[in-house]
Write a protein that holds these residues in place. Structure first.
Motif, mmCIF file in Angstrom:
data_model
loop_
_atom_site.group_PDB
_atom_site.id
_atom_site.type_symbol
_atom_site.label_atom_id
_atom_site.label_comp_id
_atom_site.label_asym_id
_atom_site.label_seq_id
_atom_site.Cartn_x
_atom_site.Cartn_y
_atom_site.Cartn_z
ATOM 1 N N SER A 3 40.999 14.757 205.446
ATOM 2 C CA SER A 3 39.722 15.282 204.966
ATOM 3 C C SER A 3 38.841 14.173 204.405
ATOM 4 O O SER A 3 39.326 13.288 203.694
ATOM 5 N N TYR A 35 38.871 30.242 202.440
ATOM 6 C CA TYR A 35 38.530 30.477 203.846
ATOM 7 C C TYR A 35 39.749 30.290 204.741
ATOM 8 O O TYR A 35 40.012 31.108 205.636
ATOM 9 N N LYS A 36 40.504 29.228 204.512
ATOM 10 C CA LYS A 36 41.681 28.971 205.344
ATOM 11 C C LYS A 36 42.734 30.067 205.182
ATOM 12 O O LYS A 36 43.446 30.402 206.126
ATOM 13 N N SER A 78 33.400 33.075 211.169
ATOM 14 C CA SER A 78 33.552 31.872 211.990
ATOM 15 C C SER A 78 33.425 30.635 211.117
ATOM 16 O O SER A 78 32.845 30.687 210.018
ATOM 17 N N TYR A 79 33.965 29.507 211.620
ATOM 18 C CA TYR A 79 33.864 28.276 210.847
ATOM 19 C C TYR A 79 32.410 27.849 210.696
ATOM 20 O O TYR A 79 32.022 27.301 209.661
ATOM 21 N N GLN A 80 31.586 28.100 211.702
ATOM 22 C CA GLN A 80 30.170 27.755 211.595
ATOM 23 C C GLN A 80 29.509 28.535 210.460
ATOM 24 O O GLN A 80 28.735 27.975 209.679
ATOM 25 N N PHE A 138 31.046 29.754 207.856
ATOM 26 C CA PHE A 138 31.570 29.210 206.604
ATOM 27 C C PHE A 138 30.893 27.889 206.257
ATOM 28 O O PHE A 138 30.548 27.644 205.098
ATOM 29 N N SER A 139 30.690 27.013 207.251
ATOM 30 C CA SER A 139 30.035 25.719 207.010
ATOM 31 C C SER A 139 28.627 25.914 206.461
ATOM 32 O O SER A 139 28.196 25.190 205.547
ATOM 33 N N MET A 198 37.067 26.343 200.396
ATOM 34 C CA MET A 198 37.765 25.973 201.624
ATOM 35 C C MET A 198 39.167 26.584 201.653
ATOM 36 O O MET A 198 39.599 27.107 202.692
ATOM 37 N N PRO A 211 40.370 33.651 207.061
ATOM 38 C CA PRO A 211 39.155 33.287 207.823
ATOM 39 C C PRO A 211 38.499 34.489 208.502
ATOM 40 O O PRO A 211 38.596 34.688 209.717
#
Length: 208
Positions: A133, A164-165, A171-173, A175-176, A161, A168
């Motif tokens: 990371s 989220y992991k 989507s990761y997008q 979350f970003s 983070m 989830p």
């Protein structure tokens, strides 16, 4: 105090980027429609363009708190803050500009940027929960004694983070984008508080 000189041979320290040189590298890769690091993709190119714009804006607008300024100005030990990163990293785009801004009033602190994928030995020594990371800040004195480390994001962001992991549901997008909204609202205050705590710890260690 751990000595990490073996992780920073001359070839590494000589090839480290100043912050100004790193910004020029980001401008260069954006113009060339690519990014830094081993992986290349349209998505990473897109993130790199966004990150360059964020960093250029933050370079002009970030406000360092008076509390952190006072702590920074109390640093009496010459030191280098090495930051592992890549141009596509969204967390780096939000954290590196305030880190650099905080150091500007004290000439005893030098910031150097290292690309993660070009420095696997260093990265492998500073994993976060087994992952590579970034950004990762490693502060060392003139003899490469490790003073402190920080990263890849403030603790509140790190908790986001972890949550989220663990679950989830988006989507990761998505979350970003949520993470970037948190950074904007936080205005780097969480990072600055954490840096103060770390620097005070270094001061105390050198007092006794």
């Amino acid at each position: 105090m751990k000595n990490v000189a073996d992780l920073f041979p001359l070839a590494v320290t000589e090839n480290a980027y100043s912050y100004a040189d790193y910004m020029r590298l980001m401008e260069k890769v954006v113009l060339e429609k690519r990014t830094t690091g081993e992986k290349q993709s349209e998505d990473l190119n897109h993130y790199t363009r966004l990150n360059l714009a964020r960093m250029q804006r933050l370079n002009k607008t970030v406000v360092v708190t008076e509390e952190l300024k006072e702590t920074i100005n109390n640093v009496t030990i010459p030191q280098t803050w090495y930051i592992l990163t890549e141009a596509w990293c969204g967390d780096a785009s939000q954290n590196i500009p305030p880190i650099v801004a905080a150091t500007l009033t004290n000439p005893l602190i030098t910031v150097k940027i290292l690309l993660r994928d070009e420095n696997p030995t260093i990265m492998d020594a500073y994993l976060t929960n087994g992952g590579k990371s970034i950004p990762k800040l490693i502060a060392v004195d003139e003899d490469f004694n490790e003073l402190f480390t920080w990263g890849p994001r403030p603790e509140e962001g790190q908790e986001m983070m972890r949550a989220y992991k663990a679950n989830p549901v988006k989507s990761y997008q998505e979350f970003s984008e949520e993470m970037q909204r948190w950074y904007i609202a936080d205005k780097s205050l969480s990072l600055q508080r954490e840096l103060r705590v770390l620097l005070k710890g270094v001061w105390l260690k050198n007092e006794f």
